[in-house]
Write a protein that holds these residues in place. Structure first.
Motif, PDB file in Angstrom:
ATOM      1  N   UNK A   6      39.252  37.905  38.541  1.00 55.42           N
ATOM      2  CA  UNK A   6      40.043  38.994  37.971  1.00 55.42           C
ATOM      3  C   UNK A   6      39.936  38.962  36.448  1.00 55.42           C
ATOM      4  N   UNK A   7      39.792  40.131  35.870  1.00 56.08           N
ATOM      5  CA  UNK A   7      39.845  40.300  34.417  1.00 56.08           C
ATOM      6  C   UNK A   7      40.926  41.340  34.146  1.00 56.08           C
ATOM      7  N   UNK A   8      41.694  41.101  33.125  1.00 52.33           N
ATOM      8  CA  UNK A   8      42.765  42.018  32.752  1.00 52.33           C
ATOM      9  C   UNK A   8      42.624  42.297  31.264  1.00 52.33           C
ATOM     10  N   UNK A   9      42.586  43.575  30.897  1.00 51.68           N
ATOM     11  CA  UNK A   9      42.544  43.910  29.479  1.00 51.68           C
ATOM     12  C   UNK A   9      43.335  45.185  29.246  1.00 51.68           C
ATOM     13  N   UNK A  10      43.651  45.421  27.982  1.00 55.75           N
ATOM     14  CA  UNK A  10      44.442  46.597  27.629  1.00 55.75           C
ATOM     15  C   UNK A  10      43.676  47.502  26.686  1.00 55.75           C
TER      16      UNK A  10
ATOM     17  N   UNK B  55      40.414  44.482  36.626  1.00 52.79           N
ATOM     18  CA  UNK B  55      39.094  44.544  37.232  1.00 52.79           C
ATOM     19  C   UNK B  55      38.909  43.264  38.036  1.00 52.79           C
ATOM     20  N   UNK B  56      38.662  43.417  39.321  1.00 48.37           N
ATOM     21  CA  UNK B  56      38.438  42.243  40.157  1.00 48.37           C
ATOM     22  C   UNK B  56      37.119  42.402  40.897  1.00 48.37           C
ATOM     23  N   UNK B  57      36.485  41.263  41.144  1.00 48.55           N
ATOM     24  CA  UNK B  57      35.195  41.303  41.821  1.00 48.55           C
ATOM     25  C   UNK B  57      34.945  40.000  42.560  1.00 48.55           C
ATOM     26  N   UNK B  58      34.000  40.076  43.482  1.00 47.48           N
ATOM     27  CA  UNK B  58      33.527  38.873  44.153  1.00 47.48           C
ATOM     28  C   UNK B  58      32.462  38.252  43.252  1.00 47.48           C
TER      29      UNK B  58
ATOM     30  N   UNK C 285      40.280  30.294  50.279  1.00 51.01           N
ATOM     31  CA  UNK C 285      40.849  30.283  48.934  1.00 51.01           C
ATOM     32  C   UNK C 285      40.322  31.468  48.132  1.00 51.01           C
ATOM     33  N   UNK C 286      40.720  31.539  46.887  1.00 53.61           N
ATOM     34  CA  UNK C 286      40.342  32.669  46.029  1.00 53.61           C
ATOM     35  C   UNK C 286      39.263  32.282  45.023  1.00 53.61           C
TER      36      UNK C 286
ATOM     37  N   UNK D 184      46.211  41.830  44.785  1.00 53.65           N
ATOM     38  CA  UNK D 184      44.765  42.012  44.736  1.00 53.65           C
ATOM     39  C   UNK D 184      44.037  40.711  45.097  1.00 53.65           C
ATOM     40  N   UNK D 185      44.554  39.592  44.627  1.00 50.51           N
ATOM     41  CA  UNK D 185      43.928  38.305  44.937  1.00 50.51           C
ATOM     42  C   UNK D 185      43.936  37.988  46.428  1.00 50.51           C
TER      43      UNK D 185
END
Length: 179
Positions: A12-16, A115-118, A6-7, A86-87
């Motif tokens: 994940x973070x998303x910003x503008x 921005x994605x990370x473990x 699973x994930x 990405x996921x």
């Protein structure tokens, strides 16, 4: 061990950014963050026993995507597709590079960062510390200031503390389990 199941450990973070960006300086800011925060250079090995390895340097997993020629609906669709793709990308804990940065240009004054990370390297608290450092460093670079990096020792200090005190709770748990 959940990587292929699973994930849950992929964050994940998303910003503008509602401004023009100097993407090269922003990339430099992320590279400074990698020098400062050792957890960003973390990888694992478990041939004999589980060990954490902090590399001296990593290659930043940075992708720049220009969607400025697409209309707003198409941009939104492509960003959503990127998030989903990405996921599905599994982090190889042995190789490191346990985070990815996508900078997506939508207009001259509108950029999105994915921005994605473990979760092994960052949590909710440390994510905000990291973002603050990156953006503060970016502003310093934009104003022409020199940036010198003082490595943060929190992660290494915490790991040392845990290792030094790993058996301190054994008595408590022995009593608790006996009950």
């Amino acid at each position: 061990s959940q990587g292929e199941i699973d994930t849950a450990y992929r964050i994940q973070c998303l910003w503008q950014y509602h401004t023009c960006l100097d993407t090269e300086l922003l990339r430099n800011s992320w590279e400074y963050a990698c020098q400062k925060y050792s957890s960003l250079r973390l990888r694992f090995d478990w041939e004999e026993e589980l060990v954490q390895i902090i590399d001296k340097h990593i290659d930043l997993n940075w992708k720049y995507i220009d969607l400025s020629n697409d209309d707003a609906q198409e941009q939104a669709r492509k960003i959503e597709t990127l998030q989903q793709k990405d996921l599905t990308q599994i982090y190889n804990l042995k190789e490191g590079r346990l985070f990815r940065i996508y900078i997506i240009k939508q207009k001259t004054n509108l950029y999105t960062c994915l921005f994605s990370n473990h979760h092994a390297i960052l949590d909710g608290w440390s994510n905000s510390v990291l973002q603050h450092y990156v953006h503060e460093t970016y502003m310093r670079l934009m104003s022409g200031e020199q940036v010198s990096v003082t490595p943060d020792s929190s992660y290494v200090d915490a790991q040392k503390y845990l290792q030094d005190h790993q058996d301190k709770d054994q008595e408590y748990w022995d009593e608790y389990v006996a009950q």
